[in-house]
Scaffold this motif. Sequence first.
Motif, PDB file in Angstrom:
ATOM      1  N   ILE A  45       0.833  -1.209   0.000  1.00  0.00           N
ATOM      2  CA  ILE A  45       0.000   0.000   0.000  1.00  0.00           C
ATOM      3  C   ILE A  45       0.870   1.262   0.000  1.00  0.00           C
ATOM      4  O   ILE A  45       0.419   2.312  -0.403  1.00  0.00           O
ATOM      5  CB  ILE A  45      -1.031   0.022   1.164  1.00  0.00           C
ATOM      6  CG1 ILE A  45      -0.365  -0.164   2.511  1.00  0.00           C
ATOM      7  CG2 ILE A  45      -2.095  -1.023   0.950  1.00  0.00           C
ATOM      8  CD1 ILE A  45      -1.333  -0.128   3.693  1.00  0.00           C
ATOM      9  N   THR A  46       2.135   1.121   0.385  1.00  0.00           N
ATOM     10  CA  THR A  46       3.069   2.248   0.362  1.00  0.00           C
ATOM     11  C   THR A  46       3.590   2.512  -1.050  1.00  0.00           C
ATOM     12  O   THR A  46       4.233   3.520  -1.296  1.00  0.00           O
ATOM     13  CB  THR A  46       4.288   1.947   1.243  1.00  0.00           C
ATOM     14  OG1 THR A  46       4.926   0.755   0.731  1.00  0.00           O
ATOM     15  CG2 THR A  46       3.892   1.747   2.690  1.00  0.00           C
ATOM     16  N   GLY A  47       3.342   1.549  -1.971  1.00  0.00           N
ATOM     17  CA  GLY A  47       3.868   1.656  -3.322  1.00  0.00           C
ATOM     18  C   GLY A  47       5.158   0.873  -3.509  1.00  0.00           C
ATOM     19  O   GLY A  47       5.657   0.738  -4.623  1.00  0.00           O
ATOM     20  N   TYR A  48       5.698   0.343  -2.408  1.00  0.00           N
ATOM     21  CA  TYR A  48       6.938  -0.444  -2.484  1.00  0.00           C
ATOM     22  C   TYR A  48       6.680  -1.762  -3.204  1.00  0.00           C
ATOM     23  O   TYR A  48       5.752  -2.489  -2.851  1.00  0.00           O
ATOM     24  CB  TYR A  48       7.477  -0.702  -1.067  1.00  0.00           C
ATOM     25  CG  TYR A  48       8.739  -1.528  -1.042  1.00  0.00           C
ATOM     26  CD1 TYR A  48       9.926  -1.031  -1.581  1.00  0.00           C
ATOM     27  CD2 TYR A  48       8.738  -2.808  -0.502  1.00  0.00           C
ATOM     28  CE1 TYR A  48      11.085  -1.786  -1.567  1.00  0.00           C
ATOM     29  CE2 TYR A  48       9.905  -3.574  -0.487  1.00  0.00           C
ATOM     30  CZ  TYR A  48      11.068  -3.064  -1.026  1.00  0.00           C
ATOM     31  OH  TYR A  48      12.215  -3.814  -1.012  1.00  0.00           O
ATOM     32  N   VAL A  49       7.479  -2.052  -4.221  1.00  0.00           N
ATOM     33  CA  VAL A  49       7.353  -3.292  -4.977  1.00  0.00           C
ATOM     34  C   VAL A  49       8.371  -4.286  -4.426  1.00  0.00           C
ATOM     35  O   VAL A  49       9.569  -4.009  -4.404  1.00  0.00           O
ATOM     36  CB  VAL A  49       7.587  -3.076  -6.491  1.00  0.00           C
ATOM     37  CG1 VAL A  49       7.470  -4.398  -7.249  1.00  0.00           C
ATOM     38  CG2 VAL A  49       6.597  -2.050  -7.037  1.00  0.00           C
ATOM     39  N   GLN A  50       7.870  -5.436  -3.976  1.00  0.00           N
ATOM     40  CA  GLN A  50       8.704  -6.425  -3.300  1.00  0.00           C
ATOM     41  C   GLN A  50       8.753  -7.721  -4.105  1.00  0.00           C
ATOM     42  O   GLN A  50       7.727  -8.190  -4.591  1.00  0.00           O
ATOM     43  CB  GLN A  50       8.106  -6.682  -1.914  1.00  0.00           C
ATOM     44  CG  GLN A  50       8.996  -7.451  -0.983  1.00  0.00           C
ATOM     45  CD  GLN A  50       8.446  -7.423   0.431  1.00  0.00           C
ATOM     46  OE1 GLN A  50       7.249  -7.607   0.647  1.00  0.00           O
ATOM     47  NE2 GLN A  50       9.307  -7.216   1.402  1.00  0.00           N
ATOM     48  N   SER A  51       9.947  -8.285  -4.228  1.00  0.00           N
ATOM     49  CA  SER A  51      10.097  -9.572  -4.910  1.00  0.00           C
ATOM     50  C   SER A  51       9.518 -10.683  -4.033  1.00  0.00           C
ATOM     51  O   SER A  51       9.375 -10.519  -2.815  1.00  0.00           O
ATOM     52  CB  SER A  51      11.573  -9.868  -5.178  1.00  0.00           C
ATOM     53  OG  SER A  51      12.240 -10.143  -3.942  1.00  0.00           O
ATOM     54  N   VAL A 120       0.540 -13.986 -10.751  1.00  0.00           N
ATOM     55  CA  VAL A 120       1.718 -13.360 -11.336  1.00  0.00           C
ATOM     56  C   VAL A 120       2.149 -12.139 -10.528  1.00  0.00           C
ATOM     57  O   VAL A 120       3.338 -11.912 -10.312  1.00  0.00           O
ATOM     58  CB  VAL A 120       1.439 -12.960 -12.806  1.00  0.00           C
ATOM     59  CG1 VAL A 120       2.624 -12.252 -13.428  1.00  0.00           C
ATOM     60  CG2 VAL A 120       1.060 -14.195 -13.618  1.00  0.00           C
ATOM     61  N   LYS A 121       1.164 -11.344 -10.110  1.00  0.00           N
ATOM     62  CA  LYS A 121       1.496 -10.185  -9.272  1.00  0.00           C
ATOM     63  C   LYS A 121       0.278  -9.762  -8.483  1.00  0.00           C
ATOM     64  O   LYS A 121      -0.857 -10.073  -8.842  1.00  0.00           O
ATOM     65  CB  LYS A 121       2.058  -9.022 -10.104  1.00  0.00           C
ATOM     66  CG  LYS A 121       1.040  -8.246 -10.894  1.00  0.00           C
ATOM     67  CD  LYS A 121       1.698  -7.015 -11.534  1.00  0.00           C
ATOM     68  CE  LYS A 121       0.683  -6.168 -12.251  1.00  0.00           C
ATOM     69  NZ  LYS A 121       1.251  -4.924 -12.753  1.00  0.00           N
ATOM     70  N   SER A 122       0.556  -9.057  -7.385  1.00  0.00           N
ATOM     71  CA  SER A 122      -0.515  -8.551  -6.543  1.00  0.00           C
ATOM     72  C   SER A 122      -0.198  -7.110  -6.179  1.00  0.00           C
ATOM     73  O   SER A 122       0.942  -6.791  -5.819  1.00  0.00           O
ATOM     74  CB  SER A 122      -0.635  -9.388  -5.272  1.00  0.00           C
ATOM     75  OG  SER A 122      -1.685  -8.891  -4.448  1.00  0.00           O
ATOM     76  N   VAL A 123      -1.199  -6.262  -6.298  1.00  0.00           N
ATOM     77  CA  VAL A 123      -1.049  -4.854  -5.940  1.00  0.00           C
ATOM     78  C   VAL A 123      -2.051  -4.554  -4.823  1.00  0.00           C
ATOM     79  O   VAL A 123      -3.249  -4.738  -4.995  1.00  0.00           O
ATOM     80  CB  VAL A 123      -1.303  -3.927  -7.160  1.00  0.00           C
ATOM     81  CG1 VAL A 123      -1.181  -2.471  -6.755  1.00  0.00           C
ATOM     82  CG2 VAL A 123      -0.333  -4.260  -8.298  1.00  0.00           C
ATOM     83  N   ALA A 124      -1.512  -4.128  -3.684  1.00  0.00           N
ATOM     84  CA  ALA A 124      -2.353  -3.853  -2.519  1.00  0.00           C
ATOM     85  C   ALA A 124      -2.671  -2.361  -2.435  1.00  0.00           C
ATOM     86  O   ALA A 124      -1.841  -1.516  -2.730  1.00  0.00           O
ATOM     87  CB  ALA A 124      -1.643  -4.302  -1.246  1.00  0.00           C
ATOM     88  N   SER A 125      -3.889  -2.085  -2.010  1.00  0.00           N
ATOM     89  CA  SER A 125      -4.307  -0.714  -1.713  1.00  0.00           C
ATOM     90  C   SER A 125      -5.310  -0.823  -0.563  1.00  0.00           C
ATOM     91  O   SER A 125      -5.608  -1.910  -0.104  1.00  0.00           O
ATOM     92  CB  SER A 125      -4.940  -0.055  -2.939  1.00  0.00           C
ATOM     93  OG  SER A 125      -6.040  -0.811  -3.417  1.00  0.00           O
ATOM     94  N   THR A 126      -5.792   0.306  -0.117  1.00  0.00           N
ATOM     95  CA  THR A 126      -6.817   0.274   0.938  1.00  0.00           C
ATOM     96  C   THR A 126      -8.159   0.619   0.321  1.00  0.00           C
ATOM     97  O   THR A 126      -8.232   1.175  -0.774  1.00  0.00           O
ATOM     98  CB  THR A 126      -6.483   1.252   2.080  1.00  0.00           C
ATOM     99  OG1 THR A 126      -6.303   2.557   1.523  1.00  0.00           O
ATOM    100  CG2 THR A 126      -5.218   0.830   2.818  1.00  0.00           C
ATOM    101  N   PHE A 127      -9.226   0.267   1.034  1.00  0.00           N
ATOM    102  CA  PHE A 127     -10.566   0.607   0.548  1.00  0.00           C
ATOM    103  C   PHE A 127     -11.364   1.161   1.706  1.00  0.00           C
ATOM    104  O   PHE A 127     -10.966   1.068   2.857  1.00  0.00           O
ATOM    105  CB  PHE A 127     -11.263  -0.621  -0.081  1.00  0.00           C
ATOM    106  CG  PHE A 127     -11.697  -1.673   0.889  1.00  0.00           C
ATOM    107  CD1 PHE A 127     -12.988  -1.707   1.375  1.00  0.00           C
ATOM    108  CD2 PHE A 127     -10.809  -2.645   1.352  1.00  0.00           C
ATOM    109  CE1 PHE A 127     -13.390  -2.686   2.285  1.00  0.00           C
ATOM    110  CE2 PHE A 127     -11.199  -3.622   2.244  1.00  0.00           C
ATOM    111  CZ  PHE A 127     -12.488  -3.643   2.717  1.00  0.00           C
TER     112      PHE A 127
END
Length: 127
Positions: A45-51, A120-127
């Motif tokens: 949610i911070t925008g940090y992309v982690q392997s 393949v990938k996951s992008v987290a955000s808040t709702f």
Amino acid sequence: MESDKENAEKSQIIDITRQLTELMIDRNITGLNKILDAGFTLTHITGYVQSKEEWFSEIESERMKYYSYTEVKTSVNIEGDKAVFVGQNLLDARIWGTRNKWRLQQTMHLEKRNGSWIIVKSVASTF
């Protein structure tokens, strides 16, 4: 109107995303590795992309500790052998020292390979 095949595919995708969350809670790296692509990335949610490797290390060391979740809403959109899952959960987790019930939305991209859906990938955000 959705076909039985499409409904079955959507059920498989929802099942695998629930499995992902359960495996996170169980700290089951072997299980996670089976359903995540080799090049999987998690965008926090911070925008940090982690392997995947770095995320697994955070789970193993419990710098990221997942306790439980409550599913709020899910949706799946399938186009051929690619799918996008959007899930909203109330996730009880301690991330880098802060424990909270996060209102977490995960947008996951999946691909069907050899008859199985892989995240393949996951992008987290808040709702």
